[in-house]
Design a protein around this motif. Structure first.
Motif, PDB file in Angstrom:
ATOM      1  N   GLN A   1      36.751  42.981  54.291  1.00  0.00           N
ATOM      2  CA  GLN A   1      37.188  44.153  55.048  1.00  0.00           C
ATOM      3  C   GLN A   1      37.090  45.447  54.267  1.00  0.00           C
ATOM      4  OE1 GLN A   1      41.183  43.073  56.039  1.00  0.00           O
ATOM      5  NE2 GLN A   1      40.585  41.501  57.507  1.00  0.00           N
ATOM      6  N   ALA A   2      36.930  45.350  52.947  1.00  0.00           N
ATOM      7  CA  ALA A   2      36.974  46.542  52.100  1.00  0.00           C
ATOM      8  C   ALA A   2      35.868  47.521  52.469  1.00  0.00           C
ATOM      9  CB  ALA A   2      36.848  46.148  50.631  1.00  0.00           C
ATOM     10  N   ARG A   3      36.236  48.799  52.529  1.00  0.00           N
ATOM     11  CA  ARG A   3      35.274  49.857  52.806  1.00  0.00           C
ATOM     12  C   ARG A   3      34.998  50.720  51.580  1.00  0.00           C
ATOM     13  NH1 ARG A   3      35.258  47.022  56.786  1.00  0.00           N
ATOM     14  NH2 ARG A   3      34.946  47.707  58.938  1.00  0.00           N
ATOM     15  N   ASP A   4      35.679  50.451  50.468  1.00  0.00           N
ATOM     16  CA  ASP A   4      35.467  51.245  49.265  1.00  0.00           C
ATOM     17  C   ASP A   4      35.211  50.318  48.082  1.00  0.00           C
ATOM     18  OD1 ASP A   4      38.217  51.134  47.486  1.00  0.00           O
ATOM     19  OD2 ASP A   4      38.586  50.886  49.627  1.00  0.00           O
ATOM     20  N   VAL A   5      34.508  50.846  47.102  1.00  0.00           N
ATOM     21  CA  VAL A   5      34.050  50.051  45.961  1.00  0.00           C
ATOM     22  C   VAL A   5      35.212  49.521  45.139  1.00  0.00           C
ATOM     23  CG1 VAL A   5      32.745  50.119  43.805  1.00  0.00           C
ATOM     24  CG2 VAL A   5      31.829  51.239  45.851  1.00  0.00           C
ATOM     25  N   GLU A   6      36.248  50.361  44.930  1.00  0.00           N
ATOM     26  CA  GLU A   6      37.354  49.946  44.071  1.00  0.00           C
ATOM     27  C   GLU A   6      38.105  48.749  44.653  1.00  0.00           C
ATOM     28  OE1 GLU A   6      37.958  50.885  41.021  1.00  0.00           O
ATOM     29  OE2 GLU A   6      36.181  52.140  41.173  1.00  0.00           O
ATOM     30  N   THR A   7      38.301  48.734  45.961  1.00  0.00           N
ATOM     31  CA  THR A   7      38.970  47.590  46.582  1.00  0.00           C
ATOM     32  C   THR A   7      38.107  46.343  46.462  1.00  0.00           C
ATOM     33  OG1 THR A   7      40.100  49.044  48.144  1.00  0.00           O
ATOM     34  CG2 THR A   7      39.982  46.715  48.725  1.00  0.00           C
ATOM     35  N   GLN A   8      36.800  46.492  46.625  1.00  0.00           N
ATOM     36  CA  GLN A   8      35.901  45.364  46.459  1.00  0.00           C
ATOM     37  C   GLN A   8      35.991  44.805  45.041  1.00  0.00           C
ATOM     38  OE1 GLN A   8      32.123  47.065  47.540  1.00  0.00           O
ATOM     39  NE2 GLN A   8      32.402  46.680  49.720  1.00  0.00           N
ATOM     40  N   ARG A   9      36.009  45.688  44.057  1.00  0.00           N
ATOM     41  CA  ARG A   9      36.097  45.241  42.668  1.00  0.00           C
ATOM     42  C   ARG A   9      37.392  44.491  42.401  1.00  0.00           C
ATOM     43  NH1 ARG A   9      34.002  50.867  39.807  1.00  0.00           N
ATOM     44  NH2 ARG A   9      31.760  50.549  40.152  1.00  0.00           N
ATOM     45  N   ARG A  10      38.498  45.002  42.942  1.00  0.00           N
ATOM     46  CA  ARG A  10      39.790  44.332  42.749  1.00  0.00           C
ATOM     47  C   ARG A  10      39.762  42.946  43.378  1.00  0.00           C
ATOM     48  NH1 ARG A  10      45.449  45.394  42.718  1.00  0.00           N
ATOM     49  NH2 ARG A  10      46.406  43.325  42.537  1.00  0.00           N
ATOM     50  N   ALA A  11      39.220  42.843  44.599  1.00  0.00           N
ATOM     51  CA  ALA A  11      39.170  41.550  45.280  1.00  0.00           C
ATOM     52  C   ALA A  11      38.289  40.564  44.513  1.00  0.00           C
ATOM     53  CB  ALA A  11      38.651  41.729  46.702  1.00  0.00           C
ATOM     54  N   ILE A  12      37.158  41.027  44.017  1.00  0.00           N
ATOM     55  CA  ILE A  12      36.264  40.155  43.242  1.00  0.00           C
ATOM     56  C   ILE A  12      36.966  39.668  41.976  1.00  0.00           C
ATOM     57  CG2 ILE A  12      34.167  40.150  41.824  1.00  0.00           C
ATOM     58  CD1 ILE A  12      32.874  41.915  43.964  1.00  0.00           C
ATOM     59  N   ALA A  13      37.677  40.569  41.291  1.00  0.00           N
ATOM     60  CA  ALA A  13      38.391  40.185  40.068  1.00  0.00           C
ATOM     61  C   ALA A  13      39.464  39.145  40.361  1.00  0.00           C
ATOM     62  CB  ALA A  13      39.019  41.424  39.421  1.00  0.00           C
ATOM     63  N   GLU A  14      40.176  39.295  41.462  1.00  0.00           N
ATOM     64  CA  GLU A  14      41.214  38.332  41.824  1.00  0.00           C
ATOM     65  C   GLU A  14      40.607  36.976  42.182  1.00  0.00           C
ATOM     66  OE1 GLU A  14      44.398  38.605  41.644  1.00  0.00           O
ATOM     67  OE2 GLU A  14      44.685  40.757  41.314  1.00  0.00           O
ATOM     68  N   LEU A  15      39.485  36.979  42.900  1.00  0.00           N
ATOM     69  CA  LEU A  15      38.818  35.722  43.260  1.00  0.00           C
ATOM     70  C   LEU A  15      38.298  35.010  42.015  1.00  0.00           C
ATOM     71  CD1 LEU A  15      36.930  36.886  46.463  1.00  0.00           C
ATOM     72  CD2 LEU A  15      38.692  35.105  46.367  1.00  0.00           C
ATOM     73  N   GLU A  16      37.714  35.759  41.101  1.00  0.00           N
ATOM     74  CA  GLU A  16      37.211  35.149  39.867  1.00  0.00           C
ATOM     75  C   GLU A  16      38.359  34.559  39.051  1.00  0.00           C
ATOM     76  OE1 GLU A  16      33.098  37.661  39.018  1.00  0.00           O
ATOM     77  OE2 GLU A  16      34.997  38.389  38.176  1.00  0.00           O
ATOM     78  N   ALA A  17      39.514  35.245  39.054  1.00  0.00           N
ATOM     79  CA  ALA A  17      40.674  34.724  38.333  1.00  0.00           C
ATOM     80  C   ALA A  17      41.158  33.412  38.928  1.00  0.00           C
ATOM     81  CB  ALA A  17      41.799  35.759  38.347  1.00  0.00           C
ATOM     82  N   LEU A  18      40.893  33.197  40.211  1.00  0.00           N
ATOM     83  CA  LEU A  18      41.267  31.949  40.873  1.00  0.00           C
ATOM     84  C   LEU A  18      40.215  30.862  40.697  1.00  0.00           C
ATOM     85  CD1 LEU A  18      42.686  33.461  44.194  1.00  0.00           C
ATOM     86  CD2 LEU A  18      44.015  32.282  42.435  1.00  0.00           C
ATOM     87  N   GLY A  19      39.129  31.187  39.987  1.00  0.00           N
ATOM     88  CA  GLY A  19      38.081  30.204  39.723  1.00  0.00           C
ATOM     89  C   GLY A  19      36.903  30.254  40.667  1.00  0.00           C
ATOM     90  N   VAL A  20      36.867  31.234  41.561  1.00  0.00           N
ATOM     91  CA  VAL A  20      35.777  31.350  42.524  1.00  0.00           C
ATOM     92  C   VAL A  20      34.561  31.963  41.836  1.00  0.00           C
ATOM     93  CG1 VAL A  20      35.053  32.431  44.692  1.00  0.00           C
ATOM     94  CG2 VAL A  20      37.386  31.558  44.433  1.00  0.00           C
ATOM     95  N   ILE A  21      33.383  31.468  42.182  1.00  0.00           N
ATOM     96  CA  ILE A  21      32.134  31.990  41.637  1.00  0.00           C
ATOM     97  C   ILE A  21      31.589  33.054  42.589  1.00  0.00           C
ATOM     98  CG2 ILE A  21      29.774  31.428  40.943  1.00  0.00           C
ATOM     99  CD1 ILE A  21      30.783  28.542  40.449  1.00  0.00           C
ATOM    100  N   ILE A  22      31.437  34.279  42.078  1.00  0.00           N
ATOM    101  CA  ILE A  22      30.983  35.408  42.889  1.00  0.00           C
ATOM    102  C   ILE A  22      29.537  35.739  42.538  1.00  0.00           C
ATOM    103  CG2 ILE A  22      31.373  37.819  43.504  1.00  0.00           C
ATOM    104  CD1 ILE A  22      33.648  36.126  44.384  1.00  0.00           C
ATOM    105  N   GLU A  23      28.712  35.931  43.552  1.00  0.00           N
ATOM    106  CA  GLU A  23      27.335  36.385  43.373  1.00  0.00           C
ATOM    107  C   GLU A  23      27.106  37.603  44.267  1.00  0.00           C
ATOM    108  OE1 GLU A  23      24.767  33.167  44.254  1.00  0.00           O
ATOM    109  OE2 GLU A  23      25.314  32.003  42.467  1.00  0.00           O
ATOM    110  N   VAL A  24      26.387  38.580  43.727  1.00  0.00           N
ATOM    111  CA  VAL A  24      26.084  39.799  44.476  1.00  0.00           C
ATOM    112  C   VAL A  24      24.576  39.896  44.640  1.00  0.00           C
ATOM    113  CG1 VAL A  24      26.313  42.310  44.550  1.00  0.00           C
ATOM    114  CG2 VAL A  24      28.133  40.926  43.523  1.00  0.00           C
ATOM    115  N   ASP A  25      24.104  40.035  45.892  1.00  0.00           N
ATOM    116  CA  ASP A  25      22.660  40.078  46.125  1.00  0.00           C
ATOM    117  C   ASP A  25      22.110  41.475  45.842  1.00  0.00           C
ATOM    118  OD1 ASP A  25      23.198  41.703  48.329  1.00  0.00           O
ATOM    119  OD2 ASP A  25      23.042  40.060  49.775  1.00  0.00           O
TER     120      ASP A  25
END
Length: 290
Positions: free
Chosen positions: A240-264
């Motif tokens: 749902q994020a419309r701004d870069v900073e919120t996206q970065r925070r969400a990605i950091a939280e997901l990675e902390a939970l062990g999720v693997i993030i890939e950006v195309d």
């Protein structure tokens, strides 16, 4: 909403007085007041630049105080039937406020919820505007309680089909209640309501939201500390994020939970949940009471 335009103070005065021939002095006065506030804020910013200095915390605080005063004024001004236009105007001001990284780094985001108080009061059906609410008010402003309160007021003016796809706002509220307020029972109810509202639609996006909401409610009912529920919540923020900073925070939280993030190549993120997380979740759920 249309493309925003830049107006000089002279133009704003001309528009204000021409408003008398269209909708009485009321609308003209409203536009003039809004224009005067914008001009005053721009002059505050230019004052520091003309003196050959960068922004300072003191100048930023003056800007914030002026913005707070304008928001208090906008809450009191009559809209004379132009509530949607009023809400759009305030939303444009919010975007300028939130997007001014230099000023926000020297100050904070404490006015975020104040903007949405005005926006939602004037136009509770402005669904697109809500997508900036949680990121700015909860993540950056540190006021998730106000975020939920504003969402509650907006949702009270909606039905499952009016405006279309309001179920996304129930999901947003559930995320704030779960992650930021720790109110799991309220989050469960919000997810269930999101699923109920999504059931009114038969398109793939709505059906996917319905399934995710039902699954997350089940996760929270079985295990309030569920890792999968937190992953679902943060992935919802990321989507749902419309701004870069919120996206970065969400990605950091997901990675902390062990999720693997890939950006195309287009910057679109996707994520993979490792099998061990899913297995641990299944084991945890098996030992929970029904």
């Amino acid at each position: 909403m249309g493309e925003p335009k830049e107006f000089s103070s002279i133009t704003m005065v001309a528009i204000a007085f021409s408003g008398k021939t269209v909708k009485s002095l009321g609308l003209g006065a409203m536009i003039l007041a809004c224009g005067a506030v914008v001009v005053s804020l721009q002059q505050l910013r230019l004052t520091g630049l003309k003196q050959g200095t960068d922004l300072t915390p003191e100048l930023v605080e003056r800007q914030v105080q002026a913005e707070a005063a304008s928001l208090a004024l906008w809450q009191q001004l009559p809209a004379y039937g132009y509530d949607n236009l009023f809400a759009n105007w305030v939303f444009l001001r919010f975007l300028q406020y939130f997007g001014d990284d230099e000023a926000r780094n020297l100050g904070n985001y404490r006015l975020s919820a104040d903007f949405f108080e005005v926006i939602v009061e004037r136009d509770p059906w402005f669904v697109e505007g809500y997508y900036y609410l949680s990121g700015s008010s909860s993540l950056y402003g540190g006021t998730p309680d106000r975020t939920v309160d504003i969402l509650n007021r907006g949702l009270a003016q909606m039905t499952p089909t009016t405006p279309p796809k309001g179920f996304f706002l129930w999901r947003m509220k559930a995320i704030d209640e779960h992650l930021f307020l720790g109110d799991v029972p309220a989050a469960i109810q919000s997810h269930k309501t999101a699923a109920e509202w999504a059931s009114y639609y038969d398109d793939p996006e709505s059906q996917s939201a319905k399934e995710r909401s039902e699954q997350t409610a089940a996760f929270l009912e079985r295990d309030p500390r569920s890792v999968m529920a937190r992953i679902t919540a943060w992935s919802g923020i990321l989507g749902q994020a419309r701004d870069v900073e919120t996206q970065r925070r969400a990605i950091a939280e997901l990675e902390a939970l062990g999720v693997i993030i890939e950006v195309d190549a287009t910057g679109r993120p996707s994520f993979t949940i490792p099998p061990e997380i899913l297995e641990a979740e299944r084991e945890a759920l098996q030992i929970q009471p029904d």
